[in-house]
Design a protein around this motif. Structure first.
Motif, PDB file in Angstrom:
ATOM      1  N   VAL A   1       0.830  -1.207   0.000  1.00 43.50           N
ATOM      2  CA  VAL A   1       0.000   0.000   0.000  1.00 43.50           C
ATOM      3  C   VAL A   1       0.864   1.256   0.000  1.00 43.50           C
ATOM      4  CG1 VAL A   1      -1.696   1.293   1.339  1.00 43.50           C
ATOM      5  CG2 VAL A   1      -1.900  -1.166   1.140  1.00 43.50           C
ATOM      6  N   GLN A   2       1.944   1.247   0.773  1.00 41.54           N
ATOM      7  CA  GLN A   2       2.784   2.441   0.840  1.00 41.54           C
ATOM      8  C   GLN A   2       3.446   2.745  -0.491  1.00 41.54           C
ATOM      9  OE1 GLN A   2       2.942  -0.167   2.872  1.00 41.54           O
ATOM     10  NE2 GLN A   2       5.003  -0.690   3.471  1.00 41.54           N
ATOM     11  N   SER A   3       3.674   1.736  -1.312  1.00 39.13           N
ATOM     12  CA  SER A   3       4.239   1.969  -2.640  1.00 39.13           C
ATOM     13  C   SER A   3       3.244   2.725  -3.517  1.00 39.13           C
ATOM     14  CB  SER A   3       4.625   0.649  -3.298  1.00 39.13           C
ATOM     15  OG  SER A   3       5.619  -0.001  -2.543  1.00 39.13           O
ATOM     16  N   ILE A   4       1.974   2.429  -3.361  1.00 41.01           N
ATOM     17  CA  ILE A   4       0.946   3.146  -4.120  1.00 41.01           C
ATOM     18  C   ILE A   4       0.911   4.613  -3.691  1.00 41.01           C
ATOM     19  CG2 ILE A   4      -1.547   3.342  -4.514  1.00 41.01           C
ATOM     20  CD1 ILE A   4      -1.611   0.240  -4.233  1.00 41.01           C
ATOM     21  N   PHE A   5       0.992   4.853  -2.390  1.00 40.03           N
ATOM     22  CA  PHE A   5       0.996   6.235  -1.914  1.00 40.03           C
ATOM     23  C   PHE A   5       2.242   6.982  -2.391  1.00 40.03           C
ATOM     24  CE2 PHE A   5      -2.038   4.726   1.419  1.00 40.03           C
ATOM     25  CZ  PHE A   5      -3.080   5.557   1.039  1.00 40.03           C
ATOM     26  N   LEU A   6       3.387   6.304  -2.408  1.00 40.86           N
ATOM     27  CA  LEU A   6       4.610   6.952  -2.890  1.00 40.86           C
ATOM     28  C   LEU A   6       4.529   7.228  -4.389  1.00 40.86           C
ATOM     29  CD1 LEU A   6       7.216   4.990  -0.777  1.00 40.86           C
ATOM     30  CD2 LEU A   6       6.599   7.403  -0.549  1.00 40.86           C
ATOM     31  N   ALA A   8      10.508  20.418  -6.833  1.00 46.08           N
ATOM     32  CA  ALA A   8       9.395  19.508  -7.143  1.00 46.08           C
ATOM     33  C   ALA A   8       9.906  18.247  -7.845  1.00 46.08           C
ATOM     34  CB  ALA A   8       8.350  20.211  -7.997  1.00 46.08           C
ATOM     35  N   ALA A   9      10.833  18.394  -8.773  1.00 45.71           N
ATOM     36  CA  ALA A   9      11.404  17.229  -9.462  1.00 45.71           C
ATOM     37  C   ALA A   9      12.188  16.354  -8.488  1.00 45.71           C
ATOM     38  CB  ALA A   9      12.297  17.683 -10.611  1.00 45.71           C
ATOM     39  N   PHE A  10      12.918  16.987  -7.568  1.00 47.28           N
ATOM     40  CA  PHE A  10      13.691  16.242  -6.574  1.00 47.28           C
ATOM     41  C   PHE A  10      12.772  15.459  -5.638  1.00 47.28           C
ATOM     42  CE2 PHE A  10      16.123  16.061  -2.529  1.00 47.28           C
ATOM     43  CZ  PHE A  10      17.160  15.242  -2.981  1.00 47.28           C
ATOM     44  N   VAL A  11      11.666  16.058  -5.241  1.00 48.93           N
ATOM     45  CA  VAL A  11      10.697  15.376  -4.375  1.00 48.93           C
ATOM     46  C   VAL A  11      10.107  14.159  -5.094  1.00 48.93           C
ATOM     47  CG1 VAL A  11       8.415  15.618  -3.312  1.00 48.93           C
ATOM     48  CG2 VAL A  11      10.147  17.349  -2.926  1.00 48.93           C
ATOM     49  N   GLY A  12       9.766  14.323  -6.364  1.00 49.33           N
ATOM     50  CA  GLY A  12       9.246  13.196  -7.140  1.00 49.33           C
ATOM     51  C   GLY A  12      10.276  12.087  -7.284  1.00 49.33           C
ATOM     52  N   LEU A  13      11.530  12.461  -7.514  1.00 48.01           N
ATOM     53  CA  LEU A  13      12.603  11.471  -7.629  1.00 48.01           C
ATOM     54  C   LEU A  13      12.816  10.740  -6.306  1.00 48.01           C
ATOM     55  CD1 LEU A  13      14.881  10.291  -9.409  1.00 48.01           C
ATOM     56  CD2 LEU A  13      16.340  12.098  -8.487  1.00 48.01           C
ATOM     57  N   LEU A  14      12.791  11.471  -5.191  1.00 46.07           N
ATOM     58  CA  LEU A  14      12.940  10.828  -3.881  1.00 46.07           C
ATOM     59  C   LEU A  14      11.803   9.850  -3.606  1.00 46.07           C
ATOM     60  CD1 LEU A  14      14.186  13.521  -1.334  1.00 46.07           C
ATOM     61  CD2 LEU A  14      15.374  11.482  -2.111  1.00 46.07           C
ATOM     62  N   ALA A  15      10.603  10.189  -4.030  1.00 48.16           N
ATOM     63  CA  ALA A  15       9.468   9.276  -3.835  1.00 48.16           C
ATOM     64  C   ALA A  15       9.679   7.984  -4.618  1.00 48.16           C
ATOM     65  CB  ALA A  15       8.163   9.952  -4.249  1.00 48.16           C
ATOM     66  N   ILE A  16      10.169   8.094  -5.839  1.00 49.47           N
ATOM     67  CA  ILE A  16      10.420   6.896  -6.645  1.00 49.47           C
ATOM     68  C   ILE A  16      11.555   6.079  -6.057  1.00 49.47           C
ATOM     69  CG2 ILE A  16      11.229   6.128  -8.914  1.00 49.47           C
ATOM     70  CD1 ILE A  16       9.408   8.259 -10.109  1.00 49.47           C
ATOM     71  N   ILE A  17      12.603   6.739  -5.580  1.00 47.61           N
ATOM     72  CA  ILE A  17      13.704   6.019  -4.936  1.00 47.61           C
ATOM     73  C   ILE A  17      13.197   5.293  -3.693  1.00 47.61           C
ATOM     74  CG2 ILE A  17      15.845   6.363  -3.618  1.00 47.61           C
ATOM     75  CD1 ILE A  17      16.539   8.580  -5.670  1.00 47.61           C
ATOM     76  N   SER A  18      12.325   5.951  -2.943  1.00 45.74           N
ATOM     77  CA  SER A  18      11.794   5.365  -1.716  1.00 45.74           C
ATOM     78  C   SER A  18      10.963   4.111  -1.991  1.00 45.74           C
ATOM     79  CB  SER A  18      10.953   6.406  -0.979  1.00 45.74           C
ATOM     80  OG  SER A  18      10.421   5.865   0.199  1.00 45.74           O
ATOM     81  N   ILE A  19      10.284   4.070  -3.131  1.00 51.25           N
ATOM     82  CA  ILE A  19       9.500   2.877  -3.473  1.00 51.25           C
ATOM     83  C   ILE A  19      10.384   1.639  -3.499  1.00 51.25           C
ATOM     84  CG2 ILE A  19       8.220   1.736  -5.343  1.00 51.25           C
ATOM     85  CD1 ILE A  19       7.070   4.483  -6.061  1.00 51.25           C
TER      86      ILE A  19
END
Length: 158
Positions: free
Chosen positions: A5-10, A66-77
């Protein structure tokens, strides 16, 4: 296990940051002069009544964050094997998102003060996407902590 579920939120955080990059953040119409001020992730623009650009100022740092935040979210997945690192990345991501909201808010208030606007303008989809991303990031962290507690409880039983 990417299907958690957390991957979907990320993933929703990354999508929301894409919306922030692609959509407008704020618009201010001045009826007396017919001017319009707009803010997106990369530029603050001033238009005259006919729609021609009078001035344009680069705000590249909003787009970069904003791009860095999106990249961090993908890395976190993809950090699902190390939940502590995943939570740390999400906490850093939350700080960047709060900073992003603060930058947008201060930028728009500065313009309103400079042009002596009566109202504060209208925040658009890009701005609200940042707030949605903050909520999704918080929910992702909640489910990561829940997984960690489940793993620890199973280890105690063994």
């Amino acid at each position: 296990m990417i299907q958690r579920v957390q991957s979907i939120f990320l993933l929703l955080v990354a999508i929301a940051m894409g919306l922030t990059l692609g959509m407008g953040l704020w618009v201010q119409d001045i009826p007396s002069s017919g001017e319009t001020w707009t803010l997106d992730a990369f530029f603050m623009k001033q238009f005259d009544a006919s729609g021609e650009i009078l001035s344009s100022k680069s705000n590249w740092y909003i787009g970069a964050i904003a791009a860095f935040v999106g990249l961090l979210a993908i890395i976190s997945i993809f950090q699902y094997r190390n939940r502590a690192r995943q939570m740390m990345i999400n906490m850093v991501n939350s700080l960047f998102m709060v900073g992003l909201v603060a930058i947008v808010f201060l930028t728009t208030n500065g313009v309103n003060k400079d042009i002596a606007a009566i109202d504060s303008g209208a925040y658009q989809v890009g701005f609200w996407a940042i707030l949605v991303a903050m909520v999704c990031n918080m929910l992702a962290n909640r489910f990561i902590r829940k997984d960690e507690a489940l793993i620890k409880s199973v280890d105690r039983i063994r």
